[in-house]
Design a protein around this motif. Structure first.
Motif, PDB file in Angstrom:
ATOM      1  N   VAL A 135      -0.879   6.413   3.712  1.00  0.00           N
ATOM      2  CA  VAL A 135      -0.159   5.145   3.519  1.00  0.00           C
ATOM      3  C   VAL A 135       1.036   5.037   4.456  1.00  0.00           C
ATOM      4  O   VAL A 135       1.417   3.927   4.865  1.00  0.00           O
ATOM      5  CB  VAL A 135       0.278   4.958   2.043  1.00  0.00           C
ATOM      6  CG1 VAL A 135      -0.939   4.804   1.146  1.00  0.00           C
ATOM      7  CG2 VAL A 135       1.177   6.088   1.554  1.00  0.00           C
ATOM      8  N   ALA A 136       1.641   6.180   4.823  1.00  0.00           N
ATOM      9  CA  ALA A 136       2.758   6.142   5.774  1.00  0.00           C
ATOM     10  C   ALA A 136       2.261   5.757   7.166  1.00  0.00           C
ATOM     11  O   ALA A 136       2.906   4.960   7.872  1.00  0.00           O
ATOM     12  CB  ALA A 136       3.460   7.498   5.809  1.00  0.00           C
TER      13      ALA A 136
ATOM     14  N   GLN B  99      -9.121   1.586   3.193  1.00  0.00           N
ATOM     15  CA  GLN B  99      -9.193   2.985   3.606  1.00  0.00           C
ATOM     16  C   GLN B  99      -7.843   3.685   3.441  1.00  0.00           C
ATOM     17  O   GLN B  99      -7.776   4.858   3.069  1.00  0.00           O
ATOM     18  CB  GLN B  99      -9.638   3.068   5.066  1.00  0.00           C
ATOM     19  CG  GLN B  99      -9.789   4.478   5.613  1.00  0.00           C
ATOM     20  CD  GLN B  99     -11.033   5.157   5.081  1.00  0.00           C
ATOM     21  OE1 GLN B  99     -12.080   4.537   4.990  1.00  0.00           O
ATOM     22  NE2 GLN B  99     -10.930   6.417   4.738  1.00  0.00           N
ATOM     23  N   SER B 100      -6.763   2.958   3.694  1.00  0.00           N
ATOM     24  CA  SER B 100      -5.430   3.560   3.668  1.00  0.00           C
ATOM     25  C   SER B 100      -5.037   4.058   2.276  1.00  0.00           C
ATOM     26  O   SER B 100      -4.214   4.977   2.151  1.00  0.00           O
ATOM     27  CB  SER B 100      -4.386   2.562   4.167  1.00  0.00           C
ATOM     28  OG  SER B 100      -4.384   1.390   3.361  1.00  0.00           O
ATOM     29  N   VAL B 101      -5.578   3.457   1.219  1.00  0.00           N
ATOM     30  CA  VAL B 101      -5.199   3.850  -0.142  1.00  0.00           C
ATOM     31  C   VAL B 101      -6.337   4.548  -0.872  1.00  0.00           C
ATOM     32  O   VAL B 101      -6.233   4.815  -2.064  1.00  0.00           O
ATOM     33  CB  VAL B 101      -4.705   2.639  -0.974  1.00  0.00           C
ATOM     34  CG1 VAL B 101      -3.475   2.024  -0.349  1.00  0.00           C
ATOM     35  CG2 VAL B 101      -5.806   1.608  -1.164  1.00  0.00           C
TER      36      VAL B 101
ATOM     37  N   ALA C 120       0.831  -1.208   0.000  1.00  0.00           N
ATOM     38  CA  ALA C 120       0.000   0.000   0.000  1.00  0.00           C
ATOM     39  C   ALA C 120       0.863   1.254   0.000  1.00  0.00           C
ATOM     40  O   ALA C 120       0.554   2.243  -0.680  1.00  0.00           O
ATOM     41  CB  ALA C 120      -0.934  -0.012   1.208  1.00  0.00           C
ATOM     42  N   PHE C 121       1.963   1.211   0.754  1.00  0.00           N
ATOM     43  CA  PHE C 121       2.874   2.357   0.804  1.00  0.00           C
ATOM     44  C   PHE C 121       3.514   2.606  -0.562  1.00  0.00           C
ATOM     45  O   PHE C 121       3.583   3.753  -1.025  1.00  0.00           O
ATOM     46  CB  PHE C 121       3.950   2.104   1.859  1.00  0.00           C
ATOM     47  CG  PHE C 121       4.937   3.217   2.007  1.00  0.00           C
ATOM     48  CD1 PHE C 121       4.564   4.435   2.554  1.00  0.00           C
ATOM     49  CD2 PHE C 121       6.260   3.057   1.582  1.00  0.00           C
ATOM     50  CE1 PHE C 121       5.491   5.478   2.681  1.00  0.00           C
ATOM     51  CE2 PHE C 121       7.175   4.083   1.710  1.00  0.00           C
ATOM     52  CZ  PHE C 121       6.788   5.292   2.262  1.00  0.00           C
ATOM     53  N   LEU C 122       3.956   1.536  -1.218  1.00  0.00           N
ATOM     54  CA  LEU C 122       4.538   1.682  -2.553  1.00  0.00           C
ATOM     55  C   LEU C 122       3.505   2.218  -3.541  1.00  0.00           C
ATOM     56  O   LEU C 122       3.824   3.040  -4.411  1.00  0.00           O
ATOM     57  CB  LEU C 122       5.084   0.340  -3.039  1.00  0.00           C
ATOM     58  CG  LEU C 122       6.300  -0.221  -2.290  1.00  0.00           C
ATOM     59  CD1 LEU C 122       6.703  -1.558  -2.888  1.00  0.00           C
ATOM     60  CD2 LEU C 122       7.472   0.759  -2.327  1.00  0.00           C
ATOM     61  N   TYR C 123       2.281   1.748  -3.418  1.00  0.00           N
ATOM     62  CA  TYR C 123       1.192   2.228  -4.271  1.00  0.00           C
ATOM     63  C   TYR C 123       0.962   3.727  -4.052  1.00  0.00           C
ATOM     64  O   TYR C 123       0.776   4.489  -5.013  1.00  0.00           O
ATOM     65  CB  TYR C 123      -0.075   1.435  -3.961  1.00  0.00           C
ATOM     66  CG  TYR C 123      -1.304   1.912  -4.677  1.00  0.00           C
ATOM     67  CD1 TYR C 123      -1.515   1.640  -6.025  1.00  0.00           C
ATOM     68  CD2 TYR C 123      -2.301   2.614  -3.990  1.00  0.00           C
ATOM     69  CE1 TYR C 123      -2.664   2.066  -6.677  1.00  0.00           C
ATOM     70  CE2 TYR C 123      -3.448   3.046  -4.624  1.00  0.00           C
ATOM     71  CZ  TYR C 123      -3.627   2.768  -5.967  1.00  0.00           C
ATOM     72  OH  TYR C 123      -4.765   3.204  -6.607  1.00  0.00           O
TER      73      TYR C 123
END
Length: 258
Positions: free
Chosen positions: A166-167, A96-98, A21-24
């Motif tokens: 995402v962080a 939710q995060s992305v 998700a962070f990379l996205y």
């Protein structure tokens, strides 16, 4: 498999999902950043290979239809995906995060499509002959873009474009509750980002029919979009935002609130 092993496997799976998700989120932000920079050159008619006034000539009626469709696609995507009702439905399928990163990516792709497929309408509405005055108008346009960018950092640039979400997810921390604050430009107008866009779109030393169409339609969309956005802000912040709206003008500094 023991319970400890199961727990360890679930932990690794969650960690991997959070990292993906962070990379996205990073990739979505990178796409936004490139498209945003290209859009500046596109509107200003500088540096980039395809600008608002370049491209093959086609009949004006055909160009008008294509350009209106492109702007409508951007407006619908931008407004619908920003509404709370859509977000509640959308996050049943998207984490939710992305959610914000996905919104940013879709908006960036819609803008990229507009820049790519835009059809110029070359008739000149006005043209500033004096070179120094023309440079001054171009500088004013870049001031508009600077207002846009600065205003995003004043409220939280990285949350606005999905990186904060995402962080926080990567660290396993929940997002803090929204906090209403009005720093710097936001004490003068309620929507300095939109004001910056309007300045950037209209401050053109050479205004063609196609550029005028772009500026007029996007300005109209901004005014409509503000009504939708402020409805959401009132629902979120209640009387605090109502008092702010009564005190501060929408787009014109030092004017009685409207």
């Amino acid at each position: 498999m023991t319970q400890t092993q199961v727990i360890g496997e679930e932990t690794r799976s969650r960690s991997a999902s959070r990292f993906i998700a962070f990379l996205y989120g990073l990739a979505s932000y990178a796409v936004f950043f490139v498209v945003f920079l290209y859009a500046i050159g596109f509107v200003a008619g500088l540096v980039v290979p395809k600008t608002i006034d370049s491209g093959p000539a086609i009949p004006a009626a055909e160009a008008l239809i294509v350009d209106l469709l492109l702007m409508s696609l951007f407006a619908v995507q931008h407004s619908v995906m920003a509404r709370q009702g859509f977000k509640r439905w959308w996050t049943r399928y998207v984490p939710q995060s992305v959610e914000r990163s996905t919104y940013v990516l879709c908006a960036s792709l819609a803008l990229a499509l507009l820049c790519w497929q835009w059809r110029p309408i070359p008739g000149v509405v006005w043209q500033i002959a004096d070179a120094r005055l023309a440079m001054g108008v171009t500088a004013l346009a870049f001031v508009g873009w600077l207002i846009v960018l600065t205003s995003t950092f004043l409220i939280n640039h990285f949350e606005l474009f999905g990186l904060h979400q995402v962080a926080s997810n990567l660290r396993g921390r929940p997002m803090p509750s929204p906090r209403f604050h009005t720093p710097m430009f936001y004490k003068l107008v309620r929507h300095p980002i939109y004001l910056g866009f309007i300045i950037a779109f209209w401050a053109a030393p050479t205004m063609t029919v196609g550029h005028l169409l772009f500026a007029a339609v996007t300005t109209a969309y901004i005014v409509v979009g503000i009504q939708l956005e402020e409805r959401d802000l009132i629902a979120l912040f209640g009387d605090e935002y109502r008092r702010y709206r009564a005190r501060v003008s929408m787009l014109v500094p030092w004017r009685k609130s409207v």
